[in-house]
Design an enzyme around this catalytic site. Structure first.
Site, PDB file in Angstrom:
ATOM      1  N   LYS A  64       0.857  -1.200   0.000  1.00 27.11           N
ATOM      2  CA  LYS A  64       0.000   0.000   0.000  1.00 27.11           C
ATOM      3  C   LYS A  64       0.885   1.240   0.000  1.00 27.11           C
ATOM      4  O   LYS A  64       1.892   1.283   0.721  1.00 27.11           O
ATOM      5  CB  LYS A  64      -0.893  -0.045   1.245  1.00 27.11           C
ATOM      6  CG  LYS A  64      -1.993   1.024   1.277  1.00 27.11           C
ATOM      7  CD  LYS A  64      -2.861   0.830   2.524  1.00 27.11           C
ATOM      8  CE  LYS A  64      -4.020   1.815   2.578  1.00 27.11           C
ATOM      9  NZ  LYS A  64      -4.881   1.594   3.751  1.00 27.11           N
ATOM     10  N   SER A 139      -9.624   1.402   2.769  1.00 21.36           N
ATOM     11  CA  SER A 139      -8.797   2.171   1.867  1.00 21.36           C
ATOM     12  C   SER A 139      -7.702   1.354   1.172  1.00 21.36           C
ATOM     13  O   SER A 139      -7.092   1.844   0.231  1.00 21.36           O
ATOM     14  CB  SER A 139      -8.140   3.309   2.635  1.00 21.36           C
ATOM     15  OG  SER A 139      -7.293   2.775   3.642  1.00 21.36           O
ATOM     16  N   SER A 163      -9.741  -0.971   6.989  1.00 22.58           N
ATOM     17  CA  SER A 163      -9.180  -0.720   5.657  1.00 22.58           C
ATOM     18  C   SER A 163      -8.474  -1.897   5.007  1.00 22.58           C
ATOM     19  O   SER A 163      -8.216  -1.869   3.810  1.00 22.58           O
ATOM     20  CB  SER A 163      -8.210   0.467   5.713  1.00 22.58           C
ATOM     21  OG  SER A 163      -8.937   1.662   5.760  1.00 22.58           O
TER      22      SER A 163
END
Ligand SMILES: [Zn+2]
Lengths: 470, 462
Positions: A64, A139, A163
């Site tokens: 990420k 996310s 997330s």
């Protein structure tokens, strides 16, 4: 669908090579999914040259883009970090490198991790590999889409309110949020520091366990990391028949009937193994979202103050110091981040702190206490991962309250610092949905073992084959 | 005017004497090239986390103990949020509601000044403003500080300065801070109000950017006048930040309180509560030296003059050397003379108490003369050699063998026939002359008492 140990076996036999696997993964990067902000092919190839014998040797990993890899831009999907290249790697990255893992790219996210759909990215939305009109969740949507579409074997995300777990659910994957303090946060760009944990998104519990074994453990650079010894997470084959799993009734209200029946089906299968269930109640569940919002926004308003255009990132020159800071921040952040900074600033202001931040902190303690009490009756909790399957792109972008709805299932584990894992429960139409197991602090091994038990009973390869077969 | 009573409190920021910064491993140094002692942490780059410097905690506890505070086994770091280019994270890590030490007191010229709190915090960077641009040096960013806050117990500018001098001396003496004002290691921010009514406080203002004790005194005197002037004119003093100009000697309002920022303090989530165990506090307590005042009294009781006791006790190096030597040579007056005269004239060198004591012993036993002792001390400072070795190498051992001395005395008498005749006739004052001649001949190695005895006997014989 192979596990990491199976890949290692094939490497050893010479049936496939790490270079071949990497090439295969690179081929599977699908630009229309927009899973990656930066593809780091060169870095991955360099990683292959190192003669490593670690557990992750030759395994392509997606990261990420709010976790620093030295020398690779960290954008946090924000314009405010334009041009920023970190001079150091996160502790988790160093540990993966030591174990031979290679990095294929930095994945898309909601700006600074603030969102549940990966639509609020300066680099555009990521799409769900099962249905490109749907969100992949967020996310860590890029990390989920990357693994789901086969361009990475496993990925790292971050989980502040769900997330990692919610995108795992929307993309048919296993997503783990470890206990707060189990994995070092050093090098993870902070959103809500008291809630953030680096998490793992993989195809199965075995892979996730191996990755956890690599990244978990005390780090002197993170004072909130735990000195508690790590477990052997690569052995997930023991589940005691004496455990008791709780079904918290509040988590089964206002959910899609398909989600309800899928999770109940998981319960039935586990019961068949001789494990007993118990209905339990967590009355503070209704306070989870507002409490999570106040605390995470407050911490975010402070954590994001450093993006002022003075030392790195985007700078828009103004008339004065403060004008430059104002203009840079205005041009750098997207509306959702600005909204959260504003609300976070308000809840910490002297006129509002007692009503909001301090009250939220108190309720957080009540929520934690309630989990602790329930964990005296049962060893684990089984809940849905999300109330519904993935929603359409664009549906909730103007509605922050609805956008937060999926957090209802997941944010409690962040507030209480508990480990939680999401794994596939079934399909609703063409979209996967997941179940969640929440455990006692530091019982990552336990929750992953339950997922392993379910995997062994009914491999989910059947319905995921189409997207994930190599 | 005289019926107005000033009420003064003081906030001091003192830089702790640590090797490294409060939350990273960067060295703490003064006067280095800009932005050389920096890292990702003290620059606040995305992804960094603070790790607390244990030495800084130890020194903060030590400061709390030296100021007779209660040390809290649990204290909590907080974020103080505001935007400024020299604040790399957009917040300062400090302690707010739960400081490490509270409720202390110190005696200043016989008056008790209460210490409200002592807390740990990090320093910001330094802005350098030029005409067309501003530059920032982050070398100071993250340097450990303690903030020491008094209750409003001070009633005059002179008293404020006396308090500051006492505080500075304590911090220096205990090696908590070098507290050099010119290096911004000791910064004072007094607050002041005036009131006519007993027990009622006026509105206070805070005076900032004071770089010397003189500036503290003058700015407070000026601010007292300014506030009285306002009250006499029937107006009200507004809460404000005050600046002072050393050139004009005047204070003025720099920022009124209404504009002041809301710092949005909240607990620092990146640092767990700071727990210190009682045992560690006791260990730190044991390292506390005696404060200069108490030391002076002790030295006087050992027989030193007031003046000598004051001189030795006011220097921590001299007093600790003095006490170390006393453990080996229990002759306070003799040892104090060596410290006051020879050690100080050598500029207070770094010298081992054991060697120093060995040298004094040699003098006391008559092995070497006092003059030779001084030479040994100087040589020890230069070469770090052992006293015995120096005595041997430089052939400084005293001649006290009477046969050898008698021979030399006879030689000297023969060399000076006139004087020896006069001595024989009973001119006693010439004894001194001959002692001098013997000392000269032996290059100071002769035992003067013994020489004097031999010469006197000669005089008596005739
Ligand atoms: Zn540093």
């Amino acid at each position: 669908m192979k596990t990491i140990p199976e890949y290692q076996e094939l490497f050893k036999k010479g049936e496939i090579t790490p270079t071949g696997l990497l090439t295969n993964c690179l081929k599977k990067i699908n630009p229309s999914l927009n899973a990656y902000i930066t593809v780091t092919e060169e870095l991955a190839r360099k990683g292959l040259k190192k003669d490593s014998k670690g557990k992750l040797r030759g395994i392509p990993i997606a990261v990420k883009d709010n976790i620093n890899i030295k020398g690779v831009p960290t954008t946090c999907a924000s314009n405010v970090l334009k041009g920023f290249i970190p001079p150091f790697s996160a502790t988790v990255i160093e540990r993966i490198e030591k174990n031979g893992g290679i990095f294929i790219g930095k994945t898309n996210l909601d700006e600074f991790g603030m969102g549940s759909s990966t639509e609020r990215s300066y680099y555009g939305p990521t799409k769900n590999p099962f249905d490109e009109t749907k969100v992949p969740g967020g996310s860590s949507g890029g990390s989920a889409a990357a693994v789901s579409s086969g361009s990475a074997v496993i990925s790292l995300g971050s989980d502040t309110g769900g997330s990692v777990r919610q995108p795992a659910s929307y993309c048919g994957l296993v997503g783990l949020k470890p206990t707060y303090g189990r994995v070092s946060r050093y090098g993870l760009v902070a959103f809500g520091s008291s809630l953030d944990q680096i998490g793992i998104i993989g195809r199965n519990s075995v892979d996730v366990g191996i990755m956890l074994e690599v990244i978990a453990g005390y780090d002197p650079k993170d004072s909130t990391s735990s000195k508690k010894e790590i477990d052997d997470y690569s052995d997930l084959n023991e589940v005691s028949k004496n455990i008791k799993i709780g079904i918290p009734e509040e988590y089964f209200k206002h959910i899609d009937p398909g989600v309800h029946s899928s999770v109940m089906e998981i319960k039935r299968r586990i019961e068949k193994e001789g494990i007993s269930f118990k209905s339990v109640s967590l009355p503070t569940t209704g306070y989870i979202i507002p409490t999570y919002q106040v605390i995470s926004y407050a911490e975010a308003s402070s954590n994001l103050a450093r993006y002022d255009g003075v030392r790195y990132g985007l700078r828009k020159n103004g008339e004065s110091f403060h004008d430059t800071i104002r203009k840079s921040r205005d041009a750098g952040f997207l509306p959702e981040v600005k909204r959260r900074i504003l609300v976070g600033t308000f809840v910490l202001s002297s006129e509002a702190i007692a009503e909001y931040y301090e009250r939220a902190d108190l309720i957080r303690r009540l929520i934690t206490q309630e989990f602790n009490e329930v964990f005296r009756e049962v060893d684990y909790l089984l809940t849905p991962a999300t109330p519904t399957p993935a929603f359409p792109i664009g549906e909730r972008t103007d509605d922050p309250i609805r956008m937060h709805v999926p957090d209802r299932m997941t944010a409690g584990a962040n507030l209480a610092g508990l480990p939680a894992v999401v794994a596939p429960a079934g399909m609703i139409g063409n979209l996967p949905i997941g179940y969640q197991i929440i455990g006692k602090p530091f019982d990552e091994k336990g929750i992953l073992s339950i997922v392993r038990l379910v995997e062994k009973m009914a491999p989910f390869e059947g319905f995921l084959k189409e997207v994930r077969d190599e | 005017m005289s019926e107005y009573r000033p009420t003064i409190g003081v906030e001091v920021h003192a830089q702790l004497k640590t090797e490294t910064k409060l939350f990273c491993g960067c060295p703490v140094a003064f006067g280095e090239e800009a932005n050389t002692n920096v890292c990702a942490i003290c620059l606040g780059l995305p992804g960094v986390l603070p790790s607390l410097n244990k030495k800084a905690v130890e020194l903060a506890i030590k400061a709390g103990l030296a100021l007779n505070c209660e040390i809290h086994t649990k204290s909590i770091f907080a974020r103080k949020n505001y935007f400024y280019p020299d604040l790399p994270k957009g917040y300062q890590i400090t302690q707010y509601r739960f400081p490490i030490a509270t409720d202390g007191k110190i005696l200043v010229e016989g008056k008790e000044i209460r210490i409200k709190r002592v807390h740990l915090e990090e320093e910001s960077a330094k802005s350098i403003h030029e005409t067309d641009k501003s530059l920032i040096d982050y070398n100071r960013s993250g340097v450990p500080l303690i903030e020491i806050v008094t209750e409003p117990d001070i009633d005059s500018p002179d008293m404020a300065v006396a308090y500051l001098k006492t505080l500075q001396k304590i911090l220096q003496f205990e090696s908590i801070s070098d507290a050099v004002m010119a290096r911004a290691e000791f910064r004072c921010e007094p607050n002041i109000s005036v009131s006519k009514e007993e027990g009622k406080l006026g509105t206070r203002t805070e005076v900032k950017n004071l770089n010397s004790f003189k500036a503290v005194k003058n700015s407070l005197s000026s601010e007292i006048k300014r506030q009285i002037g306002i009250l006499e004119a029937g107006e009200v003093v507004e809460q404000a930040t005050i600046h002072y100009s050393e050139e004009t000697g005047k204070t003025w309002v720099a920022r009124s309180k209404e504009k002041s920022s809301d710092y949005r303090y909240f607990p620092e989530p990146d640092l767990p509560p700071l727990n210190v165990d009682k045992k560690w506090i006791e260990e730190i307590k044991a390292t506390l030296g005696e404060l200069p005042g108490r030391k002076k009294e002790k030295y006087i009781s050992l027989g030193l003059s007031k003046e000598d006791a004051k001189i030795i006790s006011s220097s921590s190096a001299a007093s600790s050397l003095f006490e170390e030597i006393l453990k080996l040579v229990n002759e306070p007056l003799e040892v104090s003379k060596w410290i006051l005269r020879d050690y100080r004239s050598l500029g207070g060198p770094d010298i081992s108490a054991a060697s120093f004591a060995e040298m004094i012993e040699m003098v006391l036993s008559g092995e070497i003369s006092r003059n030779a002792g001084a030479e040994v001390l100087a040589e020890m400072t230069r070469t770090k050699k052992a006293p015995k070795q120096i005595v041997k190498e430089k052939n400084l051992a005293q001649i006290s063998d009477s046969n050898a001395l008698e021979k030399i005395v006879r030689e000297v008498l023969d060399e000076n026939p006139d004087e020896s005749t006069r001595l024989k006739k009973g001119e006693k004052k010439l004894i001194g002359f001959f002692v001098g001649q013997v000392m000269k001949k032996t290059k100071g190695k002769a035992d003067p008492k013994e020489v004097s005895r031999i010469i006197s006997e000669y005089e008596k014989k005739y």
